[in-house]
Design an enzyme around this catalytic site. Structure first.
Site, PDB file in Angstrom:
ATOM      1  N   GLY A  15      66.177  14.554  30.817  1.00 38.89           N
ATOM      2  CA  GLY A  15      67.212  14.710  29.781  1.00 38.89           C
ATOM      3  C   GLY A  15      66.723  15.650  28.688  1.00 38.89           C
ATOM      4  O   GLY A  15      65.542  15.670  28.379  1.00 38.89           O
ATOM      5  N   ASP A  77      65.914  16.648  38.744  1.00 34.90           N
ATOM      6  CA  ASP A  77      65.458  16.779  40.134  1.00 34.90           C
ATOM      7  C   ASP A  77      63.944  16.705  40.247  1.00 34.90           C
ATOM      8  O   ASP A  77      63.221  17.166  39.372  1.00 34.90           O
ATOM      9  CB  ASP A  77      65.930  18.127  40.700  1.00 34.90           C
ATOM     10  N   THR A 115      58.728  13.309  34.507  1.00 34.79           N
ATOM     11  CA  THR A 115      58.041  14.605  34.578  1.00 34.79           C
ATOM     12  C   THR A 115      56.530  14.423  34.711  1.00 34.79           C
ATOM     13  O   THR A 115      55.859  15.201  35.406  1.00 34.79           O
ATOM     14  CB  THR A 115      58.393  15.427  33.316  1.00 34.79           C
ATOM     15  N   ASP A 137      63.465   8.794  23.507  1.00 43.73           N
ATOM     16  CA  ASP A 137      63.175   7.370  23.724  1.00 43.73           C
ATOM     17  C   ASP A 137      61.787   6.969  23.202  1.00 43.73           C
ATOM     18  O   ASP A 137      61.523   5.777  23.011  1.00 43.73           O
ATOM     19  CB  ASP A 137      63.243   7.021  25.220  1.00 43.73           C
ATOM     20  N   GLY A 180      67.788   4.997  24.257  1.00 43.82           N
ATOM     21  CA  GLY A 180      66.385   4.580  24.311  1.00 43.82           C
ATOM     22  C   GLY A 180      65.964   4.126  25.692  1.00 43.82           C
ATOM     23  O   GLY A 180      64.836   3.746  25.917  1.00 43.82           O
ATOM     24  N   GLU A 232      70.651   0.488  23.991  1.00 49.29           N
ATOM     25  CA  GLU A 232      71.476   0.502  25.206  1.00 49.29           C
ATOM     26  C   GLU A 232      70.880  -0.373  26.308  1.00 49.29           C
ATOM     27  O   GLU A 232      71.592  -0.888  27.160  1.00 49.29           O
ATOM     28  CB  GLU A 232      71.671   1.930  25.713  1.00 49.29           C
TER      29      GLU A 232
HETATM   30  O1  F6P Z   1      65.831   9.600  28.283  1.00 49.86           O
HETATM   31  C1  F6P Z   1      66.718  10.070  27.337  1.00 49.86           C
HETATM   32  C2  F6P Z   1      68.057   9.439  27.475  1.00 49.86           C
HETATM   33  O2  F6P Z   1      68.908   9.971  26.499  1.00 49.86           O
HETATM   34  C3  F6P Z   1      68.072   7.920  27.433  1.00 49.86           C
HETATM   35  O3  F6P Z   1      67.991   7.414  26.123  1.00 49.86           O
HETATM   36  C4  F6P Z   1      69.349   7.616  28.137  1.00 49.86           C
HETATM   37  O4  F6P Z   1      69.315   6.343  28.738  1.00 49.86           O
HETATM   38  C5  F6P Z   1      69.422   8.693  29.179  1.00 49.86           C
HETATM   39  O5  F6P Z   1      68.611   9.739  28.745  1.00 49.86           O
HETATM   40  C6  F6P Z   1      70.822   9.219  29.406  1.00 49.86           C
HETATM   41  O6  F6P Z   1      70.754  10.113  30.436  1.00 49.86           O
HETATM   42  P1  F6P Z   1      71.894  11.179  30.798  1.00 49.86           P
HETATM   43  O7  F6P Z   1      71.894  12.192  29.730  1.00 49.86           O
HETATM   44  O8  F6P Z   1      71.465  11.732  32.098  1.00 49.86           O
HETATM   45  O9  F6P Z   1      73.170  10.434  30.817  1.00 49.86           O
END
Ligand code: F6P
Length: 390
Positions: A15, A77, A115, A137, A180, A232
């Site tokens: 992300g 990926d 990663t 996070d 998070g 979350e």
């Molecule tokens: O790891 C960062 C994060 O924003 C997390 O807090 C969240 O659970 C996840 O990525 C959301 O992922 P995506 O952007 O793929 O929906």
């Protein structure tokens, strides 16, 4: 890496978060300063497999310090399990061959926990790698802080500040959902900084009755509004117990959060590709209700006070980096290049106190830094009358 490096490859994976461009700039400017060529790899490890690159020169990396997102693009990926036109394939050899073709002496991978794992795999196959810890996070193991966290902390805190004024006017409960993944750093940090009245994090399974009792106590003492900061990935005591029973290992960039783990399991067993939103035979949705909605519904039922929901979502990952993140990214990026120049690799550049230090990838990969039960922030929150869910 015995010889003096001539070319560094950079990619951003997982992300996105504020600070990626600042870190790319730090790596690249320091490399160019030393006469090292820099190749930008697009869309994470997929770009390495598909050989999609851009040259990063003085002009390309100029003016990007304050920009949000990543100019290289990113993806979740991984080389060893990549979807190639609908078929999951091990593309590790192709990634390694492309790195060789590009004459990359060392790869710098900017990313989170996934990663670190993917980088270690490549390092074990002979590609020197240095990683930087990136995630809002703050759950990368082996570093005190990851870049992106400070910016997201500021965004979430400002949101809680703003929710305070409207919650006060309407004498409401407002539940604010904070990202998070399966760690509570962001909800805990912003909850304390924003003065939330209850903070629910995955590391401390909550009892909704305890939360409701705390809110009622506030009301009895004249405080007619309340703010709940909920991570979350938060989970109730019952869910925590169920999760312990059915703990499953998932090899993904970010393993599923507790509430989603069961859904994914069901999908696999069912064989067919089901929409996450289809109902089970019993008529219950497969996907759990978003955390903040559930908490709002339950506290409203228990207290009789109107509760509303705000989910901050990707707003927390958008926009430019804070000053602290710009500084951190520049320090981490330049330190990575210096590490490569010194012949070091297969490590993550980490923050330890006031220093930037290398931590071997084999130590960081596969671990997650969650909030320890005895962390000082938890005690701090409790001492300012914040309910931690129990
Ligand atoms: O790891 C960062 C994060 O924003 C997390 O807090 C969240 O659970 C996840 O990525 C959301 O992922 P995506 O952007 O793929 O929906």
């Amino acid at each position: 890496m015995a010889k003096t490096p001539k070319c560094i490859g950079i990619l951003t994976s997982g992300g996105d978060c504020p600070g990626l461009n600042a870190a790319i700039r730090g790596v690249a400017k320091a490399a160019l300063h030393h006469g090292i060529r820099v190749v930008g790899i697009q869309d994470g490890f997929r770009g390495l497999v598909e050989n999609r690159t851009v040259a990063l020169d003085a002009r390309t990396v100029s003016g990007i310090l304050t920009l949000g997102g990543t100019l290289l693009g990113t993806s979740r990926d991984k080389p060893h399990k990549m979807d190639m036109g609908g078929k999951i394939m091990d593309m590790t050899d192709v990634a390694l061959a492309n790195a060789q073709k590009l004459q990359i002496d060392c790869l710098v991978a900017l990313g989170g926990n996934g990663t670190q794992k993917n980088s270690l795999r490549l390092a074990k196959q002979g590609l020197p790698v240095v990683t930087l810890p990136k995630t809002i996070d703050n759950d990368v193991w082996g570093t005190d802080i990851s870049f992106g966290f400070d910016t997201a902390l500021g965004i979430a805190t400002e949101a809680i500040d703003r929710l305070h004024t409207t919650a006060t006017s309407h004498h409401r409960i407002i539940v604010c959902e904070i990202m998070g993944h399966s760690a509570g750093w962001l909800a805990l940090g912003s909850g304390i900084a924003g003065g939330a009245d209850a903070i629910l994090i995955p590391e401390i399974p909550y009892r909704i009755e305890a939360v409701a009792e705390h809110l009622e106590q506030r009301r009895r003492t004249g405080r007619r509004f309340s703010i709940i900061a909920v991570a979350e990935g938060a989970l109730s005591e019952e869910e925590a117990a169920a999760r312990r029973e059915s703990a499953e290992e998932e090899d993904s960039d970010d393993p599923p959060m507790p509430a989603l783990a069961k859904v994914k399991k069901k999908k696999k067993k069912g064989g067919e590709e089901e929409s996450l939103w289809t109902s089970t035979e019993e008529g219950r949705p497969l996907v759990h209700e978003p955390m903040a909605s559930r908490i709002a519904r339950e506290v409203q039922q228990l207290t009789g006070v109107e509760a509303r929901v705000t989910s901050l979502g990707h707003v927390q990952r958008g926009g430019g980096p804070s000053a602290a993140d710009r500084l951190l990214c520049t320090r981490l990026g330049t330190a990575a290049t210096e590490m490569i120049l010194d012949g070091g690799s297969d490590c993550m550049m980490a923050v330890k106190g006031t220093e930037i230090v290398p931590v071997p990838l084999k130590e960081t990969a596969g671990k997650t830094k969650t909030v320890p039960a005895d962390h000082e922030w938890i005690r701090t929150a409790q001492l300012v009358e914040t309910c931690m869910g129990r």
